[in-house]
Write a protein that holds these residues in place. Structure first.
Motif, PDB file in Angstrom:
ATOM      1  N   SER A  34      38.474  41.821  48.967  1.00  0.00           N
ATOM      2  CA  SER A  34      37.087  42.142  48.632  1.00  0.00           C
ATOM      3  C   SER A  34      36.131  41.217  49.365  1.00  0.00           C
ATOM      4  CB  SER A  34      36.900  41.977  47.124  1.00  0.00           C
ATOM      5  OG  SER A  34      35.577  42.209  46.737  1.00  0.00           O
ATOM      6  N   LYS A  35      34.851  41.612  49.451  1.00  0.00           N
ATOM      7  CA  LYS A  35      33.831  40.729  50.028  1.00  0.00           C
ATOM      8  C   LYS A  35      33.730  39.452  49.216  1.00  0.00           C
ATOM      9  CE  LYS A  35      30.528  43.808  52.220  1.00  0.00           C
ATOM     10  NZ  LYS A  35      29.142  44.278  52.193  1.00  0.00           N
ATOM     11  N   GLY A  79      36.603  45.684  45.111  1.00  0.00           N
ATOM     12  CA  GLY A  79      37.639  45.450  46.105  1.00  0.00           C
ATOM     13  C   GLY A  79      38.812  46.369  45.866  1.00  0.00           C
ATOM     14  N   THR A  80      39.867  46.147  46.623  1.00  0.00           N
ATOM     15  CA  THR A  80      41.096  46.914  46.470  1.00  0.00           C
ATOM     16  C   THR A  80      42.172  46.002  45.906  1.00  0.00           C
ATOM     17  OG1 THR A  80      40.515  48.334  48.338  1.00  0.00           O
ATOM     18  CG2 THR A  80      42.831  48.304  47.669  1.00  0.00           C
ATOM     19  N   ALA A  81      42.820  46.476  44.847  1.00  0.00           N
ATOM     20  CA  ALA A  81      43.941  45.752  44.249  1.00  0.00           C
ATOM     21  C   ALA A  81      45.230  46.300  44.838  1.00  0.00           C
ATOM     22  CB  ALA A  81      43.942  45.917  42.735  1.00  0.00           C
ATOM     23  N   GLU A 111      41.573  51.207  44.525  1.00  0.00           N
ATOM     24  CA  GLU A 111      40.265  50.852  45.072  1.00  0.00           C
ATOM     25  C   GLU A 111      39.241  50.709  43.941  1.00  0.00           C
ATOM     26  OE1 GLU A 111      39.213  53.598  48.161  1.00  0.00           O
ATOM     27  OE2 GLU A 111      41.030  53.155  49.299  1.00  0.00           O
ATOM     28  N   ASP A 112      38.101  50.163  44.304  1.00  0.00           N
ATOM     29  CA  ASP A 112      36.973  49.994  43.376  1.00  0.00           C
ATOM     30  C   ASP A 112      37.319  49.141  42.162  1.00  0.00           C
ATOM     31  OD1 ASP A 112      35.189  51.385  44.981  1.00  0.00           O
ATOM     32  OD2 ASP A 112      35.768  53.306  44.105  1.00  0.00           O
ATOM     33  N   LYS A 115      34.970  41.918  36.025  1.00  0.00           N
ATOM     34  CA  LYS A 115      34.651  42.775  34.884  1.00  0.00           C
ATOM     35  C   LYS A 115      35.846  42.976  33.957  1.00  0.00           C
ATOM     36  CE  LYS A 115      30.778  45.253  36.874  1.00  0.00           C
ATOM     37  NZ  LYS A 115      30.204  46.562  37.207  1.00  0.00           N
ATOM     38  N   SER A 116      37.002  42.519  34.375  1.00  0.00           N
ATOM     39  CA  SER A 116      38.202  42.707  33.566  1.00  0.00           C
ATOM     40  C   SER A 116      38.218  41.735  32.391  1.00  0.00           C
ATOM     41  CB  SER A 116      39.452  42.480  34.414  1.00  0.00           C
ATOM     42  OG  SER A 116      40.589  42.488  33.587  1.00  0.00           O
TER      43      SER A 116
END
Length: 149
Positions: A38-39, A45-47, A63-64, A69-70
Motif C-alpha cells: 500500500s501507499k 492496499g492489497t493483502a 484488494e481494497d 480500520k480492522s
C-alpha cells in the motif's frame, strides 16, 4: 523543450498481524498474518495471504484492504518498499509460494515467511536493511498496531 523525469512511485510492504481470539478451550489462536502492499497504512492496499485452514488453505490476494480500520489488527511491521511498476513481480512470487495442507503445524505465518524470503532480491523490491527472516516472528510481535503512526 524541457523533459521532466517522473520518479517512480514506491509502495510500502508491511506484515500485518490480526488477533484471532481464543479456541474453545480458551487458548489464544495464532495471529493471522498477511503481507500488505500500500501507499501507507492510511490508504487502501492489497493483502496477500492464505485463507481458511487445514486441509483447505489457499493463497488469495484481497484488494481494497484498509489495515488501520480492522478491529482485530494486533501488529504491523514495515518491511520494505516496491516500485508500483514492479508490484506484479511480487504477485507472481506470492502465487508460487507453496501452500502446505499436509503439515498440521503449518499456517499463514509460515506462508508469509516463505513469501518474504521469495521476494528478497526481486528487481524493484527493497527490503529493510538487516531484515532477517528468522527474526520476523519476534519483530512482528514487538511492532505496534500502527494506529499511533
Amino acid at each position: 523543450m524541457f523533459s521532466f523525469f517522473k520518479r517512480p512511485t514506491a509502495l510500502q510492504i508491511y506484515i500485518a498481524a490480526y488477533d484471532r481470539g481464543v479456541d474453545a478451550n480458551g487458548v489464544p489462536k495464532p495471529d493471522h498474518w498477511a503481507i500488505i502492499v500500500s501507499k501507507s497504512l492510511s490508504h487502501a492496499g492489497t493483502a496477500h495471504h492464505v485463507i481458511h485452514g487445514h486441509p483447505l488453505f489457499e493463497y488469495r490476494p484481497r484488494e481494497d484492504v484498509y489495515v488501520l480500520k480492522s478491529q482485530s489488527l494486533a501488529h504491523v511491521l514495515n518491511i520494505g518498499r516496491v516500485y508500483e511498476k514492479d508490484v506484479a513481480k511480487l504477485a507472481a512470487v506470492f502465487e508460487k509460494v507453496e501452500v502446505n495442507n499436509v503439515d498440521k503445524s503449518w499456517n499463514c505465518q509460515d506462508w508469509v515467511l516463505e513469501a518474504v524470503q521469495g521476494i528478497k532480491g526481486v528487481d524493484g523490491v527493497s527490503l529493510e536493511k538487516g531484515l532477517k527472516i528468522e527474526n520476523l516472528r519476534e519483530l512482528v510481535k514487538a511492532a505496534s498496531d500502527g494506529r499511533g503512526l
